[in-house]
Design a protein around this motif. Structure first.
Motif, PDB file in Angstrom:
ATOM      1  N   ASP A 278       0.837  -1.202   0.000  1.00  0.00           N
ATOM      2  CA  ASP A 278       0.000   0.000   0.000  1.00  0.00           C
ATOM      3  C   ASP A 278       0.867   1.245   0.000  1.00  0.00           C
ATOM      4  N   GLY A 279       0.214   2.393   0.066  1.00  0.00           N
ATOM      5  CA  GLY A 279       0.918   3.664   0.009  1.00  0.00           C
ATOM      6  C   GLY A 279       1.446   4.018  -1.363  1.00  0.00           C
ATOM      7  N   VAL A 280       1.034   3.279  -2.391  1.00  0.00           N
ATOM      8  CA  VAL A 280       1.627   3.448  -3.715  1.00  0.00           C
ATOM      9  C   VAL A 280       1.122   4.723  -4.373  1.00  0.00           C
ATOM     10  N   ARG A 281       2.036   5.448  -4.969  1.00  0.00           N
ATOM     11  CA  ARG A 281       1.697   6.676  -5.660  1.00  0.00           C
ATOM     12  C   ARG A 281       2.063   6.553  -7.145  1.00  0.00           C
ATOM     13  N   GLY A 282       1.250   7.219  -7.956  1.00  0.00           N
ATOM     14  CA  GLY A 282       1.478   7.200  -9.393  1.00  0.00           C
ATOM     15  C   GLY A 282       1.480   8.594  -9.980  1.00  0.00           C
ATOM     16  N   GLU A 283       2.085   8.698 -11.144  1.00  0.00           N
ATOM     17  CA  GLU A 283       2.159   9.957 -11.878  1.00  0.00           C
ATOM     18  C   GLU A 283       1.741   9.699 -13.323  1.00  0.00           C
ATOM     19  N   PRO A 284       1.424  10.754 -14.077  1.00  0.00           N
ATOM     20  CA  PRO A 284       1.096  10.554 -15.492  1.00  0.00           C
ATOM     21  C   PRO A 284       2.219   9.830 -16.221  1.00  0.00           C
ATOM     22  N   PRO A 285       1.877   9.055 -17.242  1.00  0.00           N
ATOM     23  CA  PRO A 285       2.911   8.297 -17.973  1.00  0.00           C
ATOM     24  C   PRO A 285       3.743   9.227 -18.847  1.00  0.00           C
ATOM     25  N   PRO A 286       4.892   8.752 -19.307  1.00  0.00           N
ATOM     26  CA  PRO A 286       5.694   9.554 -20.240  1.00  0.00           C
ATOM     27  C   PRO A 286       4.996   9.651 -21.595  1.00  0.00           C
ATOM     28  N   PRO A 287       5.365  10.636 -22.421  1.00  0.00           N
ATOM     29  CA  PRO A 287       4.695  10.802 -23.721  1.00  0.00           C
ATOM     30  C   PRO A 287       5.135   9.800 -24.775  1.00  0.00           C
ATOM     31  N   THR A 288       6.174   9.023 -24.495  1.00  0.00           N
ATOM     32  CA  THR A 288       6.670   8.065 -25.473  1.00  0.00           C
ATOM     33  C   THR A 288       6.454   6.634 -24.997  1.00  0.00           C
ATOM     34  N   LEU A 289       6.409   5.725 -25.939  1.00  0.00           N
ATOM     35  CA  LEU A 289       6.342   4.299 -25.649  1.00  0.00           C
ATOM     36  C   LEU A 289       7.673   3.660 -26.009  1.00  0.00           C
ATOM     37  N   LYS A 290       8.087   2.725 -25.196  1.00  0.00           N
ATOM     38  CA  LYS A 290       9.277   1.944 -25.508  1.00  0.00           C
ATOM     39  C   LYS A 290       8.947   0.962 -26.625  1.00  0.00           C
ATOM     40  N   VAL A 291       9.916   0.706 -27.491  1.00  0.00           N
ATOM     41  CA  VAL A 291       9.737  -0.219 -28.606  1.00  0.00           C
ATOM     42  C   VAL A 291      10.816  -1.294 -28.533  1.00  0.00           C
ATOM     43  N   SER A 292      10.382  -2.540 -28.586  1.00  0.00           N
ATOM     44  CA  SER A 292      11.301  -3.681 -28.617  1.00  0.00           C
ATOM     45  C   SER A 292      11.732  -3.916 -30.054  1.00  0.00           C
ATOM     46  N   LEU A 293      13.025  -3.735 -30.327  1.00  0.00           N
ATOM     47  CA  LEU A 293      13.566  -3.894 -31.677  1.00  0.00           C
ATOM     48  C   LEU A 293      14.487  -5.107 -31.705  1.00  0.00           C
ATOM     49  N   ASN A 294      14.166  -6.064 -32.539  1.00  0.00           N
ATOM     50  CA  ASN A 294      14.991  -7.258 -32.690  1.00  0.00           C
ATOM     51  C   ASN A 294      15.452  -7.371 -34.133  1.00  0.00           C
ATOM     52  N   SER A 295      16.711  -7.660 -34.302  1.00  0.00           N
ATOM     53  CA  SER A 295      17.263  -7.813 -35.644  1.00  0.00           C
ATOM     54  C   SER A 295      18.292  -8.935 -35.651  1.00  0.00           C
ATOM     55  N   ILE A 296      18.636  -9.378 -36.835  1.00  0.00           N
ATOM     56  CA  ILE A 296      19.683 -10.384 -36.985  1.00  0.00           C
ATOM     57  C   ILE A 296      21.025  -9.670 -36.995  1.00  0.00           C
ATOM     58  N   GLY A 297      21.867 -10.015 -36.029  1.00  0.00           N
ATOM     59  CA  GLY A 297      23.154  -9.347 -35.910  1.00  0.00           C
ATOM     60  C   GLY A 297      24.237  -9.948 -36.791  1.00  0.00           C
ATOM     61  N   GLY A 298      24.058 -11.185 -37.192  1.00  0.00           N
ATOM     62  CA  GLY A 298      25.075 -11.877 -37.985  1.00  0.00           C
ATOM     63  C   GLY A 298      25.150 -13.336 -37.565  1.00  0.00           C
ATOM     64  N   PHE A 299      26.355 -13.897 -37.604  1.00  0.00           N
ATOM     65  CA  PHE A 299      26.557 -15.303 -37.276  1.00  0.00           C
ATOM     66  C   PHE A 299      27.655 -15.420 -36.225  1.00  0.00           C
ATOM     67  N   ARG A 300      27.508 -16.414 -35.357  1.00  0.00           N
ATOM     68  CA  ARG A 300      28.487 -16.599 -34.301  1.00  0.00           C
ATOM     69  C   ARG A 300      28.883 -18.066 -34.205  1.00  0.00           C
ATOM     70  N   ASN A 301      30.059 -18.293 -33.658  1.00  0.00           N
ATOM     71  CA  ASN A 301      30.532 -19.644 -33.387  1.00  0.00           C
ATOM     72  C   ASN A 301      31.411 -19.549 -32.144  1.00  0.00           C
ATOM     73  N   SER A 302      31.694 -20.672 -31.555  1.00  0.00           N
ATOM     74  CA  SER A 302      32.529 -20.649 -30.350  1.00  0.00           C
ATOM     75  C   SER A 302      33.266 -21.969 -30.207  1.00  0.00           C
ATOM     76  N   MET A 303      34.322 -21.914 -29.446  1.00  0.00           N
ATOM     77  CA  MET A 303      35.093 -23.099 -29.113  1.00  0.00           C
ATOM     78  C   MET A 303      35.605 -22.925 -27.691  1.00  0.00           C
ATOM     79  N   THR A 304      35.515 -23.982 -26.894  1.00  0.00           N
ATOM     80  CA  THR A 304      36.013 -23.944 -25.522  1.00  0.00           C
ATOM     81  C   THR A 304      37.136 -24.966 -25.365  1.00  0.00           C
ATOM     82  N   PHE A 305      38.292 -24.476 -24.959  1.00  0.00           N
ATOM     83  CA  PHE A 305      39.471 -25.319 -24.750  1.00  0.00           C
ATOM     84  C   PHE A 305      39.600 -25.613 -23.253  1.00  0.00           C
TER      85      PHE A 305
END
Length: 561
Positions: A278-305
């Protein structure tokens, strides 16, 4: 009204929906199926077929539970629609027809900005989804929907929507909405609120099969977090505190409908497995919305010695020099990490061994494919003594990159689509407030230092950490006033860098939350370009808080009693 949660991520406990529906009274059941990585997975799924792009396990859960929900009058709200909420809504209707059930199914859409990604300045991305708020869900429920599926709404919105619809809240009821956001943030990660991933887990009774949480939300926005009777795990002030600190930043926690003031939250014990917010307080939201952006970055490989026994550093230097010399085409990125997991005079070969990781990334799969992994394996008889690797040579794999974008809320459609096909446009907030830093809180009175012992920080402090795109947060809390007085003065950004050397050259923000007796850190860039980029072995920073708790620090003896 009682809102239960049955999913904290795509892949969570399949039986949780049935457990929550049959374990006790509920008015609504919600599920959170989306995360930054999930959106990338669903985007690649949709790229294979436009009919895909939603969380298929939601359907298999409904197959055994939809009839139970209807019989008990429990309405279901879930963001399992992912990138295709309309497709999931149609699939739910088809399932209901197959089961012989009459169900009113609605969905919320508008978050998918991919067709406009170039126009909005997001570039060439695989998915672009704005985080919508709760009012589309409110409209669907107000029109009689039994099941509401959404795309990318904020995690808390699936809880805020039912609360606002049930009590008839207005868009300006910021304190009430913020209270629902707080409750939603606690329960949306499922069993993390009932003892899962909890720092002091040895204190939790019956963690074998913890129950999922529910929130009893009141008309004024206050709530009680609890769970069904007889289920495993525990709800306590500390388990709720831990979840409140998960993947947040400072005193202001922005949502599309309200900005929650994290510094206003008060927690109190309300009986066994019951914690009041309880006791929670709120304020008006910001004027912008966050956007989730996903893209293909390339190709990766790995090796563990695997490097065993003596001269670990010299062995690592030898194989590094050999492999880099053998690569005819250098990958765009080549990273080496030596994990000193070896112990001196070890009594097993495994504990005598260190792990040398090599990760390569490149836009061209040929540059990180067999030419890399075969070059590594070809060193087997010509390198350090005891040469061995953890996997055979393989081809490079595609990897994703997550970035956060922002767009004016007026640019994003928000549409409630009802069972009969009618569509309601949900207007953006008319009253907004730019996010601003909260003035720094006064530090509590310092604790007289006295005699100290050098022990792990986790002896007195809990922590929870998680990913925020390429950054990570670590929330640390104390369980007594005196411990908090010590923690607030001692755990500075400089001390964090000292305790976690990986953060030494990174930007760190520190936020105090006195009501929760907590210090929260946001560490920029520690996860590179997001979880799919895999910049470190713990790509979602889930263990970062436990690493911090395991580090030794001088603690006053009086706090250890």
């Amino acid at each position: 009204m009682r809102i239960g949660n049955c999913s904290g991520f795509y892949g969570d406990r399949h039986s949780a929906m049935r457990e929550m529906l049959t374990g006790g009274e509920l008015d609504y059941l919600t599920g959170d199926y989306l995360a930054e990585l999930t959106m990338l997975i669903l985007a690649r799924d949709r790229a294979k077929s436009p009919d895909r792009g939603y969380a298929k396990t939601f359907l298999t859960q409904l197959e055994e539970c939809l009839g139970i929900a209807l019989d008990r009058g429990v309405r279901i709200v879930a963001n399992a629609g992912g990138l295709n909420p309309a497709g999931l809504a149609d699939a739910v209707r088809a399932l209901a027809q197959q089961l012989g059930l009459a169900v009113n199914v609605a969905h919320v859409e508008g978050d998918d900005l991919l067709p406009r990604a170039g126009e909005l300045g997001f570039g060439n991305v695989l998915a672009a989804n704005a985080y919508l708020g709760a009012w589309g869900i409110v409209d669907c429920l107000g029109s009689g929907a039994d099941v509401v599926v959404t795309g990318r709404v904020t995690d808390a919105s699936v809880i805020v929507g039912p609360a606002a619809a049930h009590f008839g809240w207005d868009r300006g009821d910021y304190d009430r909405l913020a209270g629902a956001v707080a409750a939603g943030h606690v329960i949306e990660c499922g069993a993390q609120a009932t003892g899962g991933n909890y720092a002091f887990f040895t204190e939790i009774p019956d963690l074998t099969h913890p129950g999922f949480p529910l929130a009893e939300i009141n008309s004024d926005g206050s709530s009680v977090i609890t769970k069904h009777p007889g289920t495993g795990g525990q709800v306590s002030v500390d388990t709720v505190t831990a979840q409140l600190l998960y993947e947040v930043s400072g005193a202001r926690y922005a949502n599309p409908d309200v900005t929650l003031r994290m510094d206003s939250i008060t927690l109190s014990d309300d009986g066994p497995d019951r914690v009041r917010i309880d006791g929670v307080r709120g304020e008006p939201p910001p004027p912008t919305l966050k956007v989730s952006l996903n893209s293909i970055g390339g190709f990766r490989n790995s090796m563990t010695f695997v490097l065993t026994g003596l001269d670990i550093e010299a062995k690592a230097e030898l194989v590094r020099t050999q492999l880099e010399s053998a690569l005819t085409v250098k990958p765009a990125e080549l990273e080496w990490t030596l994990a000193r997991t070896d112990h001196e005079n070890a009594d097993t070969e495994e504990t005598a061994s260190a792990l040398l990781h090599c990760v390569v990334r490149d836009p061209d799969p040929a540059n990180v494919g067999r030419q890399f992994s075969s070059a590594a394996v070809e060193l087997a008889l010509a390198s350090y003594p005891g040469f061995t690797t953890t996997a055979p040579p393989g081809d490079g794999q595609v990897y994703g990159v997550f970035t956060a974008g922002y767009v004016d809320a007026t640019e994003v459609p928000h549409v409630a689509v009802h069972a009969d096909g009618t569509r309601t446009d949900i207007p953006p907030a008319t009253e907004t407030k730019e996010l601003e830093p909260v003035a720094p809180f006064a530090l509590p009175e310092p604790l007289p230092f006295g005699e100290t012992q050098r022990v792990p920080l986790g002896r007195i402090a809990g922590a929870r950490s998680g990913d925020k795109g390429g950054s990570a947060n670590v929330g640390v809390w104390a369980r007594s006033v005196d411990q908090w007085r010590w923690l607030a003065h001692t755990l500075t950004t400089d001390k964090l860098r000292e305790l976690l050397p990986e953060t030494a050259d990174l930007t760190i923000h520190r936020y105090l939350l006195p009501n929760l007796r907590a210090v929260n850190f946001v560490i920029e860039g520690i996860l590179g370009e997001g979880v799919a980029y895999q910049a470190r072995f713990d790509p979602q920073a889930k263990g970062l808080g436990e690493w911090l708790r395991g580090r030794h620090i001088d603690i006053p003896e009086g706090l250890l009693e």
